[in-house]
Design an enzyme around this catalytic site. Structure first.
Site, PDB file in Angstrom:
ATOM      1  N   TRP A 196       0.835  -1.201   0.000  1.00 21.79           N
ATOM      2  CA  TRP A 196       0.000   0.000   0.000  1.00 21.79           C
ATOM      3  C   TRP A 196       0.869   1.250   0.000  1.00 21.79           C
ATOM      4  CZ3 TRP A 196       0.633   3.505   3.907  1.00 21.79           C
ATOM      5  CH2 TRP A 196       1.138   3.058   5.122  1.00 21.79           C
ATOM      6  N   GLU A 239       7.180   9.293  13.752  1.00 22.89           N
ATOM      7  CA  GLU A 239       7.399   8.587  12.489  1.00 22.89           C
ATOM      8  C   GLU A 239       8.210   9.442  11.514  1.00 22.89           C
ATOM      9  OE1 GLU A 239       6.730   5.573  11.724  1.00 22.89           O
ATOM     10  OE2 GLU A 239       5.210   4.876  13.128  1.00 22.89           O
ATOM     11  N   GLU A 277       8.923   2.261   6.401  1.00 24.84           N
ATOM     12  CA  GLU A 277       8.579   3.163   7.503  1.00 24.84           C
ATOM     13  C   GLU A 277       8.296   4.570   6.997  1.00 24.84           C
ATOM     14  OE1 GLU A 277       8.363   2.900  10.877  1.00 24.84           O
ATOM     15  OE2 GLU A 277       8.654   0.728  10.977  1.00 24.84           O
ATOM     16  N   HIS A 280       4.712   5.785   6.631  1.00 23.43           N
ATOM     17  CA  HIS A 280       3.883   6.040   7.812  1.00 23.43           C
ATOM     18  C   HIS A 280       3.764   7.535   8.098  1.00 23.43           C
ATOM     19  CE1 HIS A 280       5.212   1.785   9.327  1.00 23.43           C
ATOM     20  NE2 HIS A 280       4.508   1.755   8.201  1.00 23.43           N
ATOM     21  N   GLU A 330       9.559  -1.659  18.128  1.00 22.88           N
ATOM     22  CA  GLU A 330       8.565  -1.974  17.091  1.00 22.88           C
ATOM     23  C   GLU A 330       7.259  -2.453  17.716  1.00 22.88           C
ATOM     24  OE1 GLU A 330       8.635  -1.274  14.069  1.00 22.88           O
ATOM     25  OE2 GLU A 330      10.690  -1.193  13.358  1.00 22.88           O
ATOM     26  N   THR A 333       5.397   0.647  19.122  1.00 22.33           N
ATOM     27  CA  THR A 333       4.695   1.444  18.117  1.00 22.33           C
ATOM     28  C   THR A 333       3.489   0.695  17.558  1.00 22.33           C
ATOM     29  OG1 THR A 333       6.310   0.679  16.479  1.00 22.33           O
ATOM     30  CG2 THR A 333       6.686   2.831  17.454  1.00 22.33           C
ATOM     31  N   ASP A 362       2.273  -2.987   9.722  1.00 21.38           N
ATOM     32  CA  ASP A 362       3.665  -2.862   9.297  1.00 21.38           C
ATOM     33  C   ASP A 362       4.611  -3.018  10.483  1.00 21.38           C
ATOM     34  OD1 ASP A 362       3.281  -2.557   6.621  1.00 21.38           O
ATOM     35  OD2 ASP A 362       3.882  -0.454   6.512  1.00 21.38           O
ATOM     36  N   GLU A 363       4.285  -2.342  11.573  1.00 24.36           N
ATOM     37  CA  GLU A 363       5.141  -2.401  12.764  1.00 24.36           C
ATOM     38  C   GLU A 363       5.211  -3.829  13.310  1.00 24.36           C
ATOM     39  OE1 GLU A 363       6.813   0.082  13.147  1.00 24.36           O
ATOM     40  OE2 GLU A 363       5.685   1.933  12.838  1.00 24.36           O
ATOM     41  N   HIS A 366       7.635  -5.746  11.151  1.00 28.60           N
ATOM     42  CA  HIS A 366       9.011  -5.333  11.470  1.00 28.60           C
ATOM     43  C   HIS A 366       9.455  -5.888  12.823  1.00 28.60           C
ATOM     44  CE1 HIS A 366       8.304  -1.649   8.644  1.00 28.60           C
ATOM     45  NE2 HIS A 366       8.491  -2.792   7.982  1.00 28.60           N
TER      46      HIS A 366
END
Length: 503
Positions: A196, A239, A277, A280, A330, A333, A362-363, A366
């Protein structure tokens, strides 16, 4: 004592913490008075009566000063003590005479000692009460700044270890993990062609109804309360400071991207992680701009100041420490963005909820990457990794935006710190709390199966016991702080045009 006084400062606010603090200082003053009076009494006795000793010298360990022997010459002639400097530990038979002081001199010593008592008390009370007068948000600090209030618990068993740089065999371990990194990390990175992008979730500027889409977004955002906007802005600013985090990763020995375009798996992962990242901050920044609910210039100034200030996670260029830190961070967040997603949906902004949810996902991915790295380090070097984990928890996990400043907050809020107040709002709103911090620690302990390690070195075994006991100690202290916590008032945030928010 100072550890106890610091705990008192952190476990109480300025009103509730002052009484036990003054009592503690008064106790110190009483002890000092007793010592001074005893010294004066000893001086009086010494000067008012003859001294007869043997010829054996008494050598002081301080500054080469020795007391010469006091030799009785006759029944009516007595020598009194006089310090003599000697260049070595050799004795001297020379004694110098001295006129015997009067009782008046001894009395002056008593009066001087008594006068020192109120002076010491006033100075001590002024010093300590000045420290306690500064607002401290204990639970918020634990959740967001490296847990100052919990540091006394974390470091009470033993001082923090200084691992600093890796040992030679650890450097080789990192080098040997290059193939592992290629097989296990790079596959976690997403393809930009299918991943995305921020524009997928924002009004389309090329669409005929772009203005209508923006109007709808602004209408939805009107239901978002100011405290939520403060937390969302703080998360977005964190971010946006991405250049700092890439810089931090490139300080780690054995994994850094030396040229900026290295083809090593470690360097490739760092660049791909950074690229993911980067979306974000871009997405949250554009969304908040379109809402019209925040002061974007104040936010942009905060971002620039934060990147300029950098961060100090205390990882000492050591990938063992660095990857433990990123594993923790990570997950933190992920929790924060997950909670803002839930709250946005509850406020009726489904699109913002989707945005924060995708960032949280996503976090989470990661987090998997960094926890797997540490898991592999435990497999290859259990002793060194256990000590590194202990070291990071003794130092405390410092949040990446802990140097956040906007240039206005301190002046507008009686000298209070912007990041501490932002963290206080996040704590009060339930976005990220002290309980979350402890949950993350407990999760990592279970994820890396800390309790199952056997055959460790004595130092690593002690670190293992320390880590296993830490969550319970944090929870106990957290409960005590929560029971004593009281509202402080409000804070004005430049990000929302200085509108006050309760903290």
């Amino acid at each position: 004592f100072f550890r106890a006084m610091e705990s008192n400062r952190l476990l109480h606010n300025s009103e509730t913490g002052s009484k036990p603090l003054v009592l503690g200082v008064a106790a110190i003053g009483a002890v000092c008075a007793g010592i001074l009076l005893m010294m004066s009494n000893s001086a009086t006795q010494l000067y008012s009566s003859p001294v007869v000793t043997t010829s054996r010298p008494v050598i002081s360990t301080l500054s080469g000063v020795a007391q010469t022997p006091y030799v009785q010459r006759s029944s009516s002639q007595v020598s009194y003590p006089q310090p003599v400097h000697v260049p070595s530990a050799q004795t001297s038979e020379q004694t110098f005479g001295m006129e015997q002081p009067s009782q008046t001199t001894a009395s002056v010593s008593y009066v001087g000692a008594l006068m020192m008592v109120p002076v010491a008390l006033l100075a001590s009370i002024k010093f300590f009460t000045k420290r306690t007068s500064v607002h401290v948000a204990p639970i918020q600090d634990m959740a967001s700044t490296g847990n100052e209030w919990a540091m006394a618990v974390a470091t009470s068993a033993k001082p923090p270890r200084e691992l600093n740089r890796m040992k030679e065999h650890q450097i080789q371990i990192i080098k040997d993990m290059s193939q592992w990194a290629e097989e296990n990390l790079l596959r976690l990175a997403k393809d930009p062609a299918t991943n995305w992008q921020p524009q997928d979730l924002l009004p389309d500027p090329e669409a005929p109804d772009f203005e209508e889409q923006v109007a709808e977004l602004r209408k939805r955002s009107m239901a978002l309360p100011d405290d939520y906007l403060v937390v969302l802005a703080g998360d977005m600013i964190t971010e946006e400071a991405l250049p700092t985090y890439m810089t931090m990763l490139n300080t780690l020995e054995g994994t850094r991207d030396i040229s900026g375009a290295d083809d090593s798996p470690w360097a490739i992962w760092t660049r791909k992680w950074t690229a993911e990242e980067n979306r974000h901050g871009d997405l949250l920044n554009k969304y908040m701009y379109l809402t019209g609910r925040v002061d974007m210039k104040a936010i942009e100034g905060t971002i620039q100041r934060l990147i300029g200030s950098g961060m100090n996670p205390q990882t000492d260029n050591n990938p063992y420490l660095g990857f433990i830190y990123t594993s923790f961070q990570e997950r933190a967040t992920k929790i924060s963005h997950g909670n803002t997603a839930r709250m946005a949906k509850e406020a009726g902004d489904e699109q913002l909820g989707k945005i924060c949810g995708l960032i949280a996902a996503d976090e989470s991915r990661h987090e998997q990457a960094y926890t797997r790295i540490v898991e592999e380090l435990f497999r290859r070097d259990p002793n060194g990794t256990m000590l590194a984990f202990q070291d990071m928890m003794q130092k405390q996990i410092t949040m990446p935006a802990h140097l956040m400043e906007d240039g206005f907050h301190s002046e507008n809020n009686s000298g209070r710190n912007l990041f501490s107040d932002f963290a206080a709002v996040a704590e009060k709103l339930g976005v990220y709390t002290a309980e979350d911090y402890t949950d993350i620690l407990e999760h990592l302990i279970n994820r890396w199966k800390i309790s199952e390690f056997t055959g460790l070195s004595p130092e690593a075994e002690a670190a293992q016991k320390y880590l296993l006991a830490l969550p319970a100690r944090f929870r106990k202290l957290s409960a005590r702080v929560a029971a004593r916590k009281k509202a402080v008032g409000t804070a004005k945030f430049s990000w929302i045009s200085n509108r006050p928010v309760e903290i």
